[in-house]
Design a protein around this motif. Sequence first.
Motif, PDB file in Angstrom:
ATOM      1  N   CYS A  58      12.275 137.023  58.421  1.00 52.86           N
ATOM      2  CA  CYS A  58      12.181 135.717  57.768  1.00 52.86           C
ATOM      3  C   CYS A  58      10.866 135.059  58.177  1.00 52.86           C
ATOM      4  O   CYS A  58      10.498 135.062  59.358  1.00 52.86           O
ATOM      5  N   GLU A  59      10.152 134.485  57.232  1.00 55.35           N
ATOM      6  CA  GLU A  59       8.827 133.925  57.501  1.00 55.35           C
ATOM      7  C   GLU A  59       8.871 132.611  58.259  1.00 55.35           C
ATOM      8  O   GLU A  59       7.885 132.202  58.876  1.00 55.35           O
ATOM      9  N   THR A  60      10.004 131.940  58.224  1.00 57.92           N
ATOM     10  CA  THR A  60      10.103 130.626  58.895  1.00 57.92           C
ATOM     11  C   THR A  60      11.165 130.599  59.985  1.00 57.92           C
ATOM     12  O   THR A  60      11.145 129.716  60.843  1.00 57.92           O
ATOM     13  N   LYS A  64      18.044 128.542  55.263  1.00 61.20           N
ATOM     14  CA  LYS A  64      19.485 128.355  55.319  1.00 61.20           C
ATOM     15  C   LYS A  64      19.976 127.715  54.018  1.00 61.20           C
ATOM     16  O   LYS A  64      19.242 126.988  53.351  1.00 61.20           O
ATOM     17  N   PRO A  65      21.224 128.006  53.665  1.00 57.61           N
ATOM     18  CA  PRO A  65      21.776 127.430  52.438  1.00 57.61           C
ATOM     19  C   PRO A  65      21.965 125.923  52.589  1.00 57.61           C
ATOM     20  O   PRO A  65      22.174 125.408  53.688  1.00 57.61           O
ATOM     21  N   ARG A  66      21.907 125.238  51.463  1.00 57.62           N
ATOM     22  CA  ARG A  66      22.262 123.816  51.408  1.00 57.62           C
ATOM     23  C   ARG A  66      23.497 123.726  50.528  1.00 57.62           C
ATOM     24  O   ARG A  66      23.410 123.934  49.325  1.00 57.62           O
ATOM     25  N   ALA A  73      14.432 129.760  49.760  1.00 55.10           N
ATOM     26  CA  ALA A  73      14.263 130.799  50.778  1.00 55.10           C
ATOM     27  C   ALA A  73      12.826 131.326  50.770  1.00 55.10           C
ATOM     28  O   ALA A  73      12.141 131.297  49.754  1.00 55.10           O
ATOM     29  N   CYS A  74      12.380 131.798  51.924  1.00 51.54           N
ATOM     30  CA  CYS A  74      11.058 132.430  52.015  1.00 51.54           C
ATOM     31  C   CYS A  74      11.067 133.740  51.240  1.00 51.54           C
ATOM     32  O   CYS A  74      12.115 134.197  50.765  1.00 51.54           O
ATOM     33  N   GLN A  79      14.025 138.135  48.853  1.00 51.27           N
ATOM     34  CA  GLN A  79      14.169 139.548  48.504  1.00 51.27           C
ATOM     35  C   GLN A  79      15.584 140.027  48.819  1.00 51.27           C
ATOM     36  O   GLN A  79      16.204 140.732  48.025  1.00 51.27           O
ATOM     37  N   TRP A  80      16.083 139.640  49.985  1.00 53.32           N
ATOM     38  CA  TRP A  80      17.461 139.973  50.355  1.00 53.32           C
ATOM     39  C   TRP A  80      18.451 139.364  49.363  1.00 53.32           C
ATOM     40  O   TRP A  80      19.412 140.010  48.934  1.00 53.32           O
ATOM     41  N   GLN A  81      18.207 138.111  49.004  1.00 53.85           N
ATOM     42  CA  GLN A  81      19.100 137.427  48.074  1.00 53.85           C
ATOM     43  C   GLN A  81      19.178 138.167  46.740  1.00 53.85           C
ATOM     44  O   GLN A  81      20.264 138.355  46.172  1.00 53.85           O
TER      45      GLN A  81
END
Length: 306
Positions: A58-60, A64-66, A73-74, A79-81
């Motif tokens: 993760c770049e940051t 996290k979800p809201r 997302a970064c 990409q994972w999503q």
Amino acid sequence: MVREELVVRLNDREYKNWLKAGRCLLILKDGLHPFITQHARAFHGDLLNQNSLLRKPCETALCKPRGNQLSSACRACAQWQAVILRHRRQPEATLNWDNCSPPNWRTDHWELAKAFMPRGQGKVKGAEQCDASALLNLIIHCDCFHFVDPKFVREVIRFRNELMHSCELRVEDEWMRHYQTSVRKLVRQLGHIPHMATAGKQIEEMLSVDLSICVSGLDRMDSAALEEVESDSVSQWETSADLISQWEAELLQERLQELLQAADDDAKTQDTQQLKRLGGFLQANRDLGERFSLELKAINQLEARG
């Protein structure tokens, strides 16, 4: 010595049905979790091997979800999503991003699995901590379980929801017969799995046992008569009572947690009413009221807030 409240509950046939059906779900869960863990870990490893972009952190470290949305997302987590969305068994199904910690998708197979599970799994760290519903939902929503026929899985989920949402904690004999058929079909489909074969035998034993046998004869004895009972007979009753009480507590704990979370999240009228009724049931049974005193306090606090 003899738990009078437990004896009364076990003399209620429909409550006993509820208890036996719920116990079968706990056995099913124990049979499923090694199988689920193995396939979830293999699925995670395959994704990493097939797509080098998924190996980037993760770049940051802050993605996290809201609510249940993951919209900012970064690039690595996005990409994972995208990959997770492609592996839904039902393309239209909603995924529960709020179960997940996206920065951990790269390193933790269970963070990946939780995207396909019902809400409320955020703090769960592995299959062994899940209830049967969560594991069965993973099977019908993630295509790494494509070889499992979803028909029987959905049937058991439906029966599980009816069981756990029973306001009176009681189910009729006819419901029990249909439930048994569905559970047996699912167990038969997964019978080649070592732990499930064992679970299947335990489920059959549970379905055939008459729990009231464990209390027959002793529930009506006074203290003088109990002194005349051989000590090993009394010991056997106490062991059985402790075991049944433990099963009962596990089921009630699962239902309490589900209702408390739902009432805390949404304050839905239906969930709140079911929580009040369950609280009333616990208070009416002294042994359960003592065991779940903290949960009863939480229920009272929710009622005061409402």
